[in-house]
Design an enzyme around this catalytic site. Sequence first.
Site, PDB file in Angstrom:
ATOM      1  N   ASP A  12       1.021  19.452 -21.088  1.00  0.00           N
ATOM      2  CA  ASP A  12       0.220  18.229 -21.157  1.00  0.00           C
ATOM      3  C   ASP A  12       0.990  17.289 -22.087  1.00  0.00           C
ATOM      4  OD1 ASP A  12      -1.492  16.174 -21.796  1.00  0.00           O
ATOM      5  OD2 ASP A  12      -3.276  17.415 -21.919  1.00  0.00           O
ATOM      6  N   LYS A  30      -0.910   6.840 -23.762  1.00  0.00           N
ATOM      7  CA  LYS A  30      -0.381   7.143 -25.093  1.00  0.00           C
ATOM      8  C   LYS A  30       1.106   6.759 -25.126  1.00  0.00           C
ATOM      9  CE  LYS A  30      -4.335   9.570 -25.119  1.00  0.00           C
ATOM     10  NZ  LYS A  30      -4.941  10.404 -24.087  1.00  0.00           N
ATOM     11  N   TYR A  78       0.838  -1.212   0.000  1.00  0.00           N
ATOM     12  CA  TYR A  78       0.000   0.000   0.000  1.00  0.00           C
ATOM     13  C   TYR A  78       0.869   1.257   0.000  1.00  0.00           C
ATOM     14  CZ  TYR A  78      -3.771   3.201   1.048  1.00  0.00           C
ATOM     15  OH  TYR A  78      -4.669   4.219   0.969  1.00  0.00           O
ATOM     16  N   HIS A 116     -21.271  12.965 -28.861  1.00  0.00           N
ATOM     17  CA  HIS A 116     -20.775  12.007 -29.861  1.00  0.00           C
ATOM     18  C   HIS A 116     -20.669  10.582 -29.328  1.00  0.00           C
ATOM     19  CE1 HIS A 116     -17.520  14.090 -27.822  1.00  0.00           C
ATOM     20  NE2 HIS A 116     -16.693  13.103 -28.082  1.00  0.00           N
ATOM     21  N   PHE A 139      -7.037  20.029 -24.320  1.00  0.00           N
ATOM     22  CA  PHE A 139      -7.666  18.718 -24.442  1.00  0.00           C
ATOM     23  C   PHE A 139      -8.997  18.734 -23.677  1.00  0.00           C
ATOM     24  CE2 PHE A 139      -8.306  14.199 -23.652  1.00  0.00           C
ATOM     25  CZ  PHE A 139      -8.122  13.727 -24.928  1.00  0.00           C
ATOM     26  N   ASP A 140      -9.970  17.964 -24.175  1.00  0.00           N
ATOM     27  CA  ASP A 140     -11.338  17.986 -23.617  1.00  0.00           C
ATOM     28  C   ASP A 140     -11.380  17.793 -22.106  1.00  0.00           C
ATOM     29  OD1 ASP A 140     -10.867  16.952 -26.134  1.00  0.00           O
ATOM     30  OD2 ASP A 140     -12.561  15.578 -26.119  1.00  0.00           O
ATOM     31  N   ALA A 167       0.988  13.938 -22.941  1.00  0.00           N
ATOM     32  CA  ALA A 167       0.532  12.600 -23.340  1.00  0.00           C
ATOM     33  C   ALA A 167       1.398  12.011 -24.463  1.00  0.00           C
ATOM     34  CB  ALA A 167      -0.930  12.652 -23.781  1.00  0.00           C
TER      35      ALA A 167
END
Length: 463
Positions: free
Chosen positions: A218, A261, A74, A455, A126-127, A220
Site C-alpha cells: 500500500d 498523498k 473515453y 469519529h 489502513f482503515d 500512498a
Amino acid sequence: MYMRFMTAEPFRIKMVERLKKTTKEERQKWLKDAGYNAFKIKAENVYIDCITDSGTSAMSSEQWSALMLGDESYAGSKSFYKLEESVQDIFGMPYVQPTHQGRAADFIMAKLYAKEGKYAIGNMHFDTFRGNAEVLGALAVDYVVDNGKDTASPSHPFKGNIDLSKMEKLIEENGSDQISVVIITVTCNNNGGQPVSMQNIREVSNLAKSYNIPVVIDAARLSENAYFIQQREDGYHNKSIKEITREMFSYCETATMSSKKDGLVNIGGLFVTRNEDILKQAQQLAIVHEGFITYGGLAGRDLEALAVGLQEGVDEQYLEYRINQAKYLGDRLLEQGIPIIEPTGGHGVYVDGRRFFPHIPQNEFPSQRLVVALYEEAGVRAVEIGACAFGSKDPITGEDILPDVETMRIALSRRVYTNSHMDVIANALGEIYKNRNLYKGMKLVYEGPIISLRHFTAGFELL
Ligand SMILES: *Cc1c(COP(=O)(O)O)cnc(C)c1O
C-alpha cells in the site's frame, strides 16, 4: 556546500489562498455548534488545517499547465499513456489501472487478494482496506514490530516494520493456505507515519514467497518511505529515490496507491501490478465500479496532473523539505517538553495524549480534548487518533475497549504551509502544555451506528 544557507522551502509562491483569522469567542461558539468534533467545523473557520494530508497538496505550475493538456477521450486517452509511463518509471512495474481514489484500488485489491475466513497480514492495515476485507469475511491482522507501538523510543529508525517472527508463527500454526496475502503499508500511517526498511520489505517478501503467499504494498506514501530508507538505512545513502522505489516494488506482486498523498494531487488512486492475470481481473472490476480502463473514474486532466505530481514527489530537494518540516515541528514541540511519537514520521507530528494530559483517563478522550484546545487557542485543526477513532465495544458485554494508540495527529499538507505556520502550532501547544492541569476530559454524547466510523459524526460535551 551550496546547501548550507539554502534551508528554506524549495519553492516560491505564485498564487495565494486567503486564510481567515478569527477570535477565541468565535471559535468557542463554533466548537460548541460542532459538538466539539473537528470534522464538523467549517473549513473556512480554520486558520491552519492539519486534519489530514490527503488530497490537500498544492499543485505546481507544471501540474496546473498539464491540466490543460488533459485528453478527455473515453478510451485510449493520451493522458493515460503519460500516466502509465510515469508510474512504470517509479514503480518499475508494467501494468497500471487508475482508480478514483485509493480506497477504490483497496476495494479491487481486497476482492482479488482477501479471502473469506483467511488471514491478511499487515504492519498496520489502513482503515479502508480493513473495511473492505471485513466485508469479505477476511481476518486482517496487524503485526507491526513491538517498537512500533512504543511512542517513546526515538532511536528506532523503522517503526513501520512487520514482525517476521509473528508472521512466521501465524503461518506455521495455521498453514500457509490460511494466509491469503501480506500487505505492507509504506509509510505506516496509524503509528505516526513510520517507515518500513528495505531489509524488512525484502525479508517479508522472501518469507511470503517461500510459502507462496502474494505480497502487496500500500504505497500512498512511497516517496516519503524511500527518503527515510535513503537517509537511515545502510547501503542506500548513494542511491537515488527512484532506484529505491523500484527496489521496494521489486519485492511485491501488486501495489495500491492513494495518489492524494505522495502523488501531489487532490484526487485519484492507482492499482499497479506485475501479474497479467491479476491485471485482467482488476480491469473487469474497474470497468464495473470505476470507469473504462484508461481513465478509471478520473478526468483526463487528473491523469495529467498525477503523471507530473508523481515525478515531483520523488524529487530529493522536495523530500528534504517535506520530511524536515515535520521534524522541525516535532523538534519545536520536544524542546518545550511536549510528548510526541519519536522519531517524527513522514507526514505529520503525533502528540501523545496520555502523556500530555496524564490526569485525564483514556475513556475521557485526552487526545480529543487536545484537538479542541488547539482549535480554541489558535484556530488550528488537528485530528484525534485514539479512544474515539479507534475505540470499540465488546460485542457481548457492550463495554468500551480502549485502543493502544492515544494521539492527536497534526497532519501536514504538502507544499501548503510554511515553517512560520509550524511556529504558530508549536507556540499554541506550548501555551496549552503550560496550563495542562486546567483541562478536564470529555464525554461522548452522540455516536453513529457504525462504531469504527463514529469519529466522523460523534458529538461531545466538556466535563
Ligand atoms: C489515504 C489512504 C488510503 C485510502 O485512500 P483514499 O484516496 O483516501 O481513498 C489507503 N491507504 C493508505 C495508507 C492511505 O493513507
